[in-house]
Design a protein around this motif. Structure first.
Motif, PDB file in Angstrom:
ATOM      1  N   VAL A 406       0.846  -1.191   0.000  1.00 20.39           N
ATOM      2  CA  VAL A 406       0.000   0.000   0.000  1.00 20.39           C
ATOM      3  C   VAL A 406       0.883   1.243   0.000  1.00 20.39           C
ATOM      4  O   VAL A 406       2.110   1.175   0.128  1.00 20.39           O
ATOM      5  N   GLU A 407       0.232   2.392  -0.122  1.00 18.25           N
ATOM      6  CA  GLU A 407       0.922   3.680  -0.073  1.00 18.25           C
ATOM      7  C   GLU A 407       0.344   4.500   1.065  1.00 18.25           C
ATOM      8  O   GLU A 407      -0.876   4.546   1.254  1.00 18.25           O
ATOM      9  N   THR A 408       1.217   5.127   1.831  1.00 18.16           N
ATOM     10  CA  THR A 408       0.761   5.950   2.943  1.00 18.16           C
ATOM     11  C   THR A 408       0.161   7.249   2.421  1.00 18.16           C
ATOM     12  O   THR A 408       0.299   7.600   1.247  1.00 18.16           O
ATOM     13  N   VAL A 409      -0.470   7.993   3.320  1.00 16.55           N
ATOM     14  CA  VAL A 409      -1.116   9.234   2.924  1.00 16.55           C
ATOM     15  C   VAL A 409      -0.111  10.239   2.378  1.00 16.55           C
ATOM     16  O   VAL A 409      -0.470  11.100   1.556  1.00 16.55           O
ATOM     17  N   ASN A 410       1.160  10.142   2.791  1.00 15.91           N
ATOM     18  CA  ASN A 410       2.179  11.064   2.282  1.00 15.91           C
ATOM     19  C   ASN A 410       3.041  10.458   1.186  1.00 15.91           C
ATOM     20  O   ASN A 410       4.134  10.945   0.893  1.00 15.91           O
ATOM     21  N   GLY A 411       2.563   9.388   0.568  1.00 13.92           N
ATOM     22  CA  GLY A 411       3.194   8.871  -0.641  1.00 13.92           C
ATOM     23  C   GLY A 411       4.339   7.910  -0.434  1.00 13.92           C
ATOM     24  O   GLY A 411       5.134   7.689  -1.352  1.00 13.92           O
ATOM     25  N   GLN A 412       4.446   7.301   0.737  1.00 18.02           N
ATOM     26  CA  GLN A 412       5.481   6.303   0.966  1.00 18.02           C
ATOM     27  C   GLN A 412       4.952   4.912   0.628  1.00 18.02           C
ATOM     28  O   GLN A 412       3.836   4.562   1.000  1.00 18.02           O
ATOM     29  N   ARG A 413       5.776   4.139  -0.076  1.00 19.48           N
ATOM     30  CA  ARG A 413       5.369   2.813  -0.520  1.00 19.48           C
ATOM     31  C   ARG A 413       5.772   1.770   0.513  1.00 19.48           C
ATOM     32  O   ARG A 413       6.939   1.624   0.847  1.00 19.48           O
ATOM     33  N   ILE A 414       4.778   1.056   1.020  1.00 16.67           N
ATOM     34  CA  ILE A 414       5.042  -0.029   1.972  1.00 16.67           C
ATOM     35  C   ILE A 414       4.930  -1.353   1.228  1.00 16.67           C
ATOM     36  O   ILE A 414       3.901  -1.649   0.614  1.00 16.67           O
ATOM     37  N   THR A 415       5.996  -2.124   1.277  1.00 18.60           N
ATOM     38  CA  THR A 415       6.011  -3.421   0.589  1.00 18.60           C
ATOM     39  C   THR A 415       5.538  -4.499   1.561  1.00 18.60           C
ATOM     40  O   THR A 415       4.350  -4.754   1.677  1.00 18.60           O
ATOM     41  N   SER A 416       6.458  -5.121   2.290  1.00 19.33           N
ATOM     42  CA  SER A 416       6.062  -6.131   3.274  1.00 19.33           C
ATOM     43  C   SER A 416       5.716  -5.448   4.594  1.00 19.33           C
ATOM     44  O   SER A 416       6.214  -4.368   4.906  1.00 19.33           O
ATOM     45  N   SER A 454      14.364   1.413   6.027  1.00 17.82           N
ATOM     46  CA  SER A 454      15.499   0.534   5.748  1.00 17.82           C
ATOM     47  C   SER A 454      16.329   1.193   4.651  1.00 17.82           C
ATOM     48  O   SER A 454      16.303   0.794   3.497  1.00 17.82           O
ATOM     49  N   GLY A 455      17.020   2.238   5.020  1.00 17.90           N
ATOM     50  CA  GLY A 455      17.790   2.986   4.039  1.00 17.90           C
ATOM     51  C   GLY A 455      17.023   4.179   3.506  1.00 17.90           C
ATOM     52  O   GLY A 455      15.799   4.218   3.533  1.00 17.90           O
ATOM     53  N   THR A 456      17.765   5.146   3.037  1.00 19.95           N
ATOM     54  CA  THR A 456      17.165   6.371   2.522  1.00 19.95           C
ATOM     55  C   THR A 456      17.036   6.315   1.009  1.00 19.95           C
ATOM     56  O   THR A 456      17.741   5.578   0.333  1.00 19.95           O
ATOM     57  N   ASN A 457      16.147   7.146   0.507  1.00 19.56           N
ATOM     58  CA  ASN A 457      15.818   7.113  -0.911  1.00 19.56           C
ATOM     59  C   ASN A 457      16.925   7.683  -1.792  1.00 19.56           C
ATOM     60  O   ASN A 457      17.049   7.315  -2.943  1.00 19.56           O
ATOM     61  N   TYR A 458      17.708   8.606  -1.250  1.00 24.62           N
ATOM     62  CA  TYR A 458      18.739   9.220  -2.086  1.00 24.62           C
ATOM     63  C   TYR A 458      19.921   9.627  -1.221  1.00 24.62           C
ATOM     64  O   TYR A 458      19.802   9.772  -0.013  1.00 24.62           O
ATOM     65  N   TYR A 626      10.229  -0.838   4.803  1.00 18.24           N
ATOM     66  CA  TYR A 626      10.026  -0.362   6.165  1.00 18.24           C
ATOM     67  C   TYR A 626       9.949  -1.552   7.118  1.00 18.24           C
ATOM     68  O   TYR A 626       9.341  -2.575   6.797  1.00 18.24           O
ATOM     69  N   SER A 627      10.566  -1.367   8.269  1.00 25.20           N
ATOM     70  CA  SER A 627      10.451  -2.374   9.324  1.00 25.20           C
ATOM     71  C   SER A 627       9.321  -1.975  10.265  1.00 25.20           C
ATOM     72  O   SER A 627       8.909  -0.811  10.305  1.00 25.20           O
ATOM     73  N   GLY A 733      14.754   0.513  14.329  1.00 23.64           N
ATOM     74  CA  GLY A 733      13.312   0.410  14.514  1.00 23.64           C
ATOM     75  C   GLY A 733      12.885  -0.076  15.881  1.00 23.64           C
ATOM     76  O   GLY A 733      11.934   0.464  16.461  1.00 23.64           O
ATOM     77  N   PRO A 734      13.573  -1.087  16.450  1.00 22.80           N
ATOM     78  CA  PRO A 734      13.097  -1.617  17.731  1.00 22.80           C
ATOM     79  C   PRO A 734      13.207  -0.647  18.904  1.00 22.80           C
ATOM     80  O   PRO A 734      12.706  -0.952  19.982  1.00 22.80           O
ATOM     81  N   LEU A 735      13.875   0.502  18.723  1.00 22.11           N
ATOM     82  CA  LEU A 735      13.958   1.458  19.825  1.00 22.11           C
ATOM     83  C   LEU A 735      12.658   2.241  19.993  1.00 22.11           C
ATOM     84  O   LEU A 735      12.241   2.560  21.104  1.00 22.11           O
ATOM     85  N   HIS A 736      12.019   2.566  18.870  1.00 18.35           N
ATOM     86  CA  HIS A 736      10.963   3.576  18.865  1.00 18.35           C
ATOM     87  C   HIS A 736       9.838   3.335  19.873  1.00 18.35           C
ATOM     88  O   HIS A 736       9.482   4.217  20.649  1.00 18.35           O
TER      89      HIS A 736
END
Length: 776
Positions: A406-416, A454-458, A626-627, A733-736
């Motif tokens: 799916v895609e989040t409201v701000n346009g981020q693509r979530i795979t698994s 999991s890493g940045t886009n650019y 994303y984790s 991620g596990p800190l948040h």
């Protein structure tokens, strides 16, 4: 091209020999036996030692510096000031506001002013005492609200903005105002997150050496070798080809070594002037002043929901205390809003985030950069909503699950997305259904969830080149060497490179050597930040190994006169799947391939696919994967003393495929430890003079082995189509969600809602008194 198009999540032959098993780290024995070399272990002939003079004022203009007495001292070989290195730099190319040493002005107590190289540290320290600096003391700004309001006092002059705003971001997605107008319930509250710092075991250290031919080699305890290389070329005015940067073993970083630092430039310039190697090792106090730790944030959140608990809108206003310099602040300001839009579905969302300069040590990235603070506020607010609506907090989170693909409201693509599995695991393990809300007063359970990149886009500076590159060299002995620019900062990324190449080539991992973080030897990698190394370097390793494997398989298939699909490389052996009697060693296969194809080697790379929303800043926070994490914490609150004791933390983390479950579990536990420490103890704070309240490991409170709770780590594998063999991040991620889980558990225990960190005994007692007064 996306990683899934090149690699896919599966093993070369449908099953794994190395991946998914608890393999030893490649540097584990060296670290355990003391054989590992850290930067401070480097001793060069004729080496000088350098120290830095620091400002005693949080804000002052430098009217003059007299270094003559220091230069005249026996044993002093060079003294430099800001005038010797005036070029501005910054990790983000759009905000270069730092100099190696202060030129005209100091901006925080501890700001670097001058540097001395001498025969030993004691002489250098004595020389610092002889330097005379004429300061014009200025009014300091130590409160972000005041810094935002004031324009008559500026931390940085000469900017386009005549104020103290470092960065302002305001973004809106969907009909936010409509959501609040039509909501069945609106919950609104203020929250604050204090500043914390990294406190790695190893302080910052750098050693510089100039060769007779005029080439600079710098060894540094950095986690961004490539960016230090770029910054040195800029500040020193050197051809980048004449600079070599090496990261030795690193004794921890957690984001605290992901800026170029003053000491790296100073040792390089001092070595150039003296013609001798120069080392600088910061004291623990200096590390506290250099800082770059977690940004303090003041946050106001409003959430609109329907009576069934469905979120319809979120509205956030965030004020960020950035300290004296920009560092990663531009990204921090975006991250504070952009990374909140999962694991829950937001039909509408608005955030207004402002980072301001203050005369305090500069903030930067700390584990979970930019999003730990908003996650704390929002997850506490979700608990408030669940309580107001009478809905189980875990059920509320399930009800708002965003899904996968799916895609989040701000346009981020979530795979698994394994978030529901994470919730299931911690719910069952903690006995949530039977125990939540039913424990005796003083004991309670709390839950929280989160999402991270999991890493940045650019890359930090715009370019179309790979974000991670790998070269593989094959020796006739059968040894395979992997050259990667990736920075192993203790998380085990060099080990992951060895696991993946060994898996692809059917080798024992002991037959794979990793050479890393040396700009002369290794392809460019952008560094250890934003949980990018395993994901990006891992994909690059698979890319290179598969190119090499195709050559080897082709050579063997031709030798045997069979179809290449019949050839398998496994456990140091190459075999024919249809004729088990036909085998050869991998070494023999390498010889065949070298005879046919010339010297054996391969390169591999990784670049993210195009990601992010089509708006300014839409690519910041966009990630190839994303984790997801869920925590349940159990606490005990002593109502007489206000002491909070975290008894147990259950953490389930979706890391995609666990390449080494033992390392993943270690990262989960380490993240939980840091989260609990930030919730209860840590506080990077300055007094009304700008002086740090406790710049030592004696005064800066962190949990010892006697203070930590029991951690139970659960791995939820979602197998991501983009990651190396399906892997995602596990280090940040596990800190948040550990921090809000503690806050929510305190509410379950004694009914007080703590919205301001840290949860000190004084804060707990104050809240308990207010509770008692309200019920009187």
């Amino acid at each position: 091209m996306a990683a899934r198009d090149r690699h896919g999540p599966e093993a070369p032959w449908g099953e794994f020999e190395i991946v998914g098993k608890a393999n030893r780290k490649v540097d584990g024995l060296d670290k355990a036996t003391g054989a590992a070399l850290y930067t401070d272990d480097i001793q060069l002939p004729g080496m000088l030692h350098a120290k830095i003079l620091r400002s005693p004022h949080p804000h002052a203009r430098i009217r003059g510096i007299d270094v003559s007495a220091a230069e005249a001292m026996p044993g002093v070989h060079a003294v430099i000031t800001g005038r010797d290195l005036p070029t501005r730099y910054g990790i983000i190319p759009w905000t270069p506001d730092e100099t190696a040493l202060a030129v005209d002005k100091v901006r925080f107590l501890g700001d670097e002013v001058a540097a001395v190289a001498a025969v030993d540290e004691d002489t250098a320290i004595e020389a610092l005492e002889r330097i005379r600096v004429d300061y014009e003391v200025l009014e300091p700004l130590l409160d972000p609200e005041e810094a935002l309001r004031r324009t008559d006092v500026l931390v940085h002059e000469g900017r386009k903005r005549a104020d103290n705003v470092s960065k302002h971001v305001a973004l809106e997605f969907g009909p936010v105002d409509d959501a609040f107008r039509d909501a069945d319930l609106v919950v609104e509250n203020d929250y604050s997150f204090h500043g914390t710092t990294h406190a790695p075991i190893e302080p910052h250290c750098a050693v510089a050496h100039w060769s007779a031919s005029g080439r600079l080699t710098l060894w540094s305890s950095t986690q961004i070798t490539h960016y230090v290389h770029r910054a040195l070329a800029r500040v020193l005015g050197l051809d980048p080809a004449r600079i070599r940067v090496i990261q030795p073993c690193l004794g921890g970083a957690f984001g605290g070594k992901s800026d170029p630092f003053s000491l790296e430039f100073c040792v390089a310039e001092l070595a150039r002037r003296t013609g001798r190697p120069v080392k600088m090792l910061w004291t623990r106090e200096e590390v506290f002043y250099a800082h770059r730790g977690r940004h303090p944030m003041r946050m106001r959140y409003r959430t609109a929901v329907r009576k069934d608990g469905r979120i319809t809108g979120v509205d956030a206003r965030i004020l960020i205390d950035g300290g004296a310099y920009s560092s990663y602040g531009l990204v921090t300001t975006y991250y504070s809003g952009q990374l909140l839009t999962g694991p829950y579905a937001f039909p509408s969302y608005r955030f207004d985030s402002t980072r301001v300069f203050t005369n305090k040590p500069p903030c930067g990235p700390k584990r979970g950069h930019g999003s730990v603070q908003p996650r704390f506020a929002f997850e506490v607010q979700l608990d408030e909503i669940a309580h107001a609506l009478g809905i189980d907090p875990i059920q509320l989170r399930r009800r708002n699950f965003i899904g996968e693909g799916v895609e989040t409201v701000n346009g981020q693509r979530i795979t698994s997305n394994g978030f529901l599995r994470c919730l299931d695991l911690v719910e069952e393990a903690s006995g949530w259904k039977e125990r939540y809300g039913r424990l005796p007063r003083g004991r309670g359970l709390g839950v929280a969830g989160s999402m991270y990149i999991s890493g940045t886009n650019y890359p930090i500076y715009p370019n179309d080149m790979p974000q991670a590159g790998v070269q593989i060299k094959v020796d006739r002995s059968g040894l395979v060497t992997v050259f990667t620019g990736g920075n192993d900062i203790g998380q085990g990324s060099n080990s992951v490179a060895a696991y993946l190449v060994a898996e692809e080539l059917g080798l024992d991992q002991r037959d794979v050597r990793v050479v890393a973080a040396d700009t002369d030897l290794c392809p460019v990698d952008l560094g250890a930040y934003s949980s990018r190394v395993t994901f990006m370097v891992g994909n690059a390793c698979i890319d290179a190994a598969r190119k090499l494997r195709r050559q080897v398989v082709e050579a063997v298939a031709d030798e045997w006169g069979v179809d290449p699909h019949r050839i398998r490389m496994v456990r140091g052996t190459v075999l024919d799947l249809e004729d088990p009697e036909r085998t050869m060693t991998t070494r023999q296969a390498f010889h065949l391939a070298e005879a046919r194809f010339d010297t054996l080697g391969a390169t591999g790379s990784y670049n993210t696919p195009k990601l992010g929303g089509d708006y300014r800043g839409g690519s910041i926070g966009a990630s190839p994967a994303y984790s997801f994490t869920a925590h349940v914490a159990e606490v005990e609150v002593d109502e007489e003393t206000g002491m909070v004791r975290v008894e147990k933390v259950w953490c389930a983390h979706d890391c995609g495929r666990a390449l080494n479950p033992m390392l993943v579990a270690g990262q989960i536990e380490g993240s939980c430890y840091m989260g609990v420490a930030e919730a209860l103890l840590e506080d990077h704070d300055v007094d009304h003079h700008g002086l740090h309240r406790g710049p030592s490991l004696l005064d800066y409170r962190m949990p010892t082995s006697m203070d930590v709770p029991e951690f139970l780590a659960f791995i939820a594998e979602s197998v991501d189509p983009e990651g190396p063999y399906g892997a995602k991040e596990a280090g940040e991620g596990p800190l948040h969600s550990s921090i809000p889980a503690v806050a929510n558990a305190i509410f379950d225990a004694v009914g007080i809602r703590l919205r301001h960190l840290p949860f000190t005994p004084a804060r707990v007692l104050r809240a308990l008194r207010e509770q008692e007064a309200a019920h009187a």
